[in-house]
Design a protein around this motif. Structure first.
Motif, mmCIF file in Angstrom:
data_model
loop_
_atom_site.group_PDB
_atom_site.id
_atom_site.type_symbol
_atom_site.label_atom_id
_atom_site.label_comp_id
_atom_site.label_asym_id
_atom_site.label_seq_id
_atom_site.Cartn_x
_atom_site.Cartn_y
_atom_site.Cartn_z
ATOM 1 N N GLU A 20 -21.017 -15.007 -27.098
ATOM 2 C CA GLU A 20 -21.247 -16.286 -26.427
ATOM 3 C C GLU A 20 -21.285 -17.392 -27.484
ATOM 4 O OE1 GLU A 20 -24.769 -16.153 -24.105
ATOM 5 O OE2 GLU A 20 -24.206 -14.316 -23.047
ATOM 6 N N TYR A 21 -20.652 -18.501 -27.164
ATOM 7 C CA TYR A 21 -20.637 -19.583 -28.155
ATOM 8 C C TYR A 21 -20.768 -20.930 -27.448
ATOM 9 C CZ TYR A 21 -16.060 -21.382 -26.866
ATOM 10 O OH TYR A 21 -15.036 -21.974 -26.189
ATOM 11 N N ASN A 22 -21.221 -21.909 -28.203
ATOM 12 C CA ASN A 22 -21.228 -23.303 -27.774
ATOM 13 C C ASN A 22 -20.640 -24.148 -28.891
ATOM 14 O OD1 ASN A 22 -22.588 -23.349 -25.100
ATOM 15 N ND2 ASN A 22 -24.264 -22.413 -26.271
ATOM 16 N N ILE A 23 -20.082 -25.294 -28.524
ATOM 17 C CA ILE A 23 -19.525 -26.220 -29.516
ATOM 18 C C ILE A 23 -20.316 -27.518 -29.454
ATOM 19 C CG2 ILE A 23 -17.479 -27.416 -30.362
ATOM 20 C CD1 ILE A 23 -15.725 -25.504 -28.862
ATOM 21 N N THR A 24 -20.604 -28.049 -30.608
ATOM 22 C CA THR A 24 -21.270 -29.346 -30.677
ATOM 23 C C THR A 24 -20.578 -30.230 -31.709
ATOM 24 O OG1 THR A 24 -23.390 -30.473 -31.030
ATOM 25 C CG2 THR A 24 -22.929 -28.557 -32.420
#
Length: 447
Positions: free
Chosen positions: A32-36
């Motif tokens: 699972e990943y998020n981008i900021t």
């Protein structure tokens, strides 16, 4: 701490970057990943994190970027693939934790960027394998994208020892194109009469007798080997996919008439035990209406919707072919491969979604790349059966190294043991045996 998640920093967040990260992290690594783009938030983040940009950020794995994923246009540029040890790579960078921009490289390959650039097409209006960067630089036979992602995984495991990744497993999907269900029978009076006259006029009396015996039902049609295919696939708990040509008779479309009762019965039988997809006709690329008619005929025979497709003659013209498939409700396409060379057209042996470069957006059309076609081995590469088997084993081994999916394209004609295909049925059996060994939960190979 969630051991299966990470945060990615990028100064700019684009559709290209999100699409590539979806493929690498969600689909390939099971992370699972998020981008900021908020650097302060990223710096304060205490878990696994990757910085993607022009400068390093403390306590983060660092990948220096090239500009490809931050652009919004398609333009020609020169790429010089390089090699580190035995590994080919694109977009080299320095002073980072990885020696190349894996995000840009992956996107370039699976978006098929080079196929949007000016190029010469072959006599069937196809992008030529020999014009691909992978062929020119000698890595078409390698699932290079899968190798890159496994390498990234190893580096991240060193950088974040506690991080957990999902494990992929090798799988095998045998697919069969049914261009001609039967060689001789059920082809209509005019076609049959013409064939009989032609055979007799050339004094091919043995073939004439053979044809008459098949027409009278004494002997079995050589292309009618579907029971044999089913038994072989069942032996290894494989669910094959059959792609059926439903076109009107023409120069390049020579299947049985779609209203023929025997042909319709065959289609229903195949649909009872295997996945069945549409094999859009030679000219369907230029006529979405023609494709929809062919698809409707198949759906009416099967009495269910058809969402799987492979282009006849592998006529793939990006992005227009995929636009037509999406419009027609196709969800999975198996055309991604070359006719004249074996290997990995998109650099991968894993499925991915079509990225619409012209509109800069990901789509819901899933692309399933195949590694090898029987006609490529026999006709284009002119290999004898045993030499073809050696090439097949090499491809299987390459896919197994990266726990990918080995997809093959065969025809019922090439399993006929008739004419030029004498000896190829044994090769298919040996390939299926080799590819099936080591599969976990084989009955779940196709989902």
């Amino acid at each position: 701490m969630d051991l299966k998640s990470l945060l990615l920093f990028s100064p700019v967040i684009t559709n290209r970057l999100k699409y590539t990260c979806d493929f690498i992290f969600d689909e390939m690594l099971g992370v699972e990943y998020n981008i900021t783009s908020d650097q302060q938030y990223f710096e304060q983040y205490a878990r696994h994190k990757i910085a993607y940009g022009s400068s390093r950020i403390d306590h983060a794995f660092y990948i220096k970027n090239v500009e490809l994923l931050f652009e919004k246009n398609i333009h020609p540029f020169t790429i010089f693939p390089q090699k580190k040890g035995k590994q080919f790579f694109l977009f080299p960078i320095q002073q980072a934790d990885l020696h190349f921009d894996i995000f840009a490289a992956t996107f370039y390959m699976i978006s098929r960027y080079e196929e949007y650039l000016p190029h010469t097409r072959d006599h069937h209006d196809r992008f030529r394998a020999e014009d691909s960067m992978a062929f020119k630089h000698g890595f078409l036979h390698i699932p290079i994208v899968d190798q890159w992602i496994l390498y990234l995984k190893k580096l991240l495991q060193v950088y974040f020892p506690e991080m957990i990744f999902s494990e992929k497993h090798f799988s095998f999907i045998p697919t069969i194109d049914v261009d001609q269900a039967y060689a001789i029978k059920d082809k209509g009076f005019l076609r049959q009469a013409g064939a009989l006259v032609l055979t007799a006029s050339h004094f091919r009396f043995e073939k004439l007798v053979n044809r008459i015996r098949i027409l009278s039902g004494i002997d079995k049609d050589p292309f009618d080997n579907f029971d044999w295919i089913k038994k072989l696939h069942d032996k290894y708990q494989l669910q094959g996919i059959f792609f059926l040509l439903m076109a009107e008779y023409g120069e390049f479309d020579k299947n049985i008439e779609t209203d023929n009762p025997n042909f319709q019965s065959l289609i229903k039988t195949l649909g009872d035990h295997s996945k069945v997809g549409i094999h859009p006709s030679y000219h369907s690329n230029e006529s979405p209406e023609k494709f929809n008619i062919e698809k409707d005929i198949l759906q009416n025979i099967l009495n269910r919707s058809v969402t799987v497709s492979r282009q006849h003659y592998l006529k793939l013209n990006l992005p227009n072919t995929y636009y037509s498939l999406l419009e027609a409700g196709i969800k999975d396409d198996y055309t991604m491969g070359f006719s004249s060379q074996v290997g990995f057209r998109a650099g991968t042996c894993s499925s991915f979604y079509f990225y619409d470069l012209k509109n800069e957006t990901s789509t819901q059309l899933k692309i399933h790349p195949f590694a090898v076609m029987d006609v490529t081995l026999q006709q284009y590469l002119r290999l004898k059966p045993e030499a073809a088997l050696a090439r097949l084993i090499d491809l299987i081994d390459e896919v197994k190294k990266v726990n990918g999916t080995f997809i093959t394209l065969w025809h019922n004609e090439s399993l006929s043991e008739d004419g030029k295909w004498k000896g190829w049925r044994t090769i298919y059996e040996k390939m299926v045996n080799k590819a099936s060994s080591g599969i976990k939960n084989p009955q779940k190979v196709y989902s």
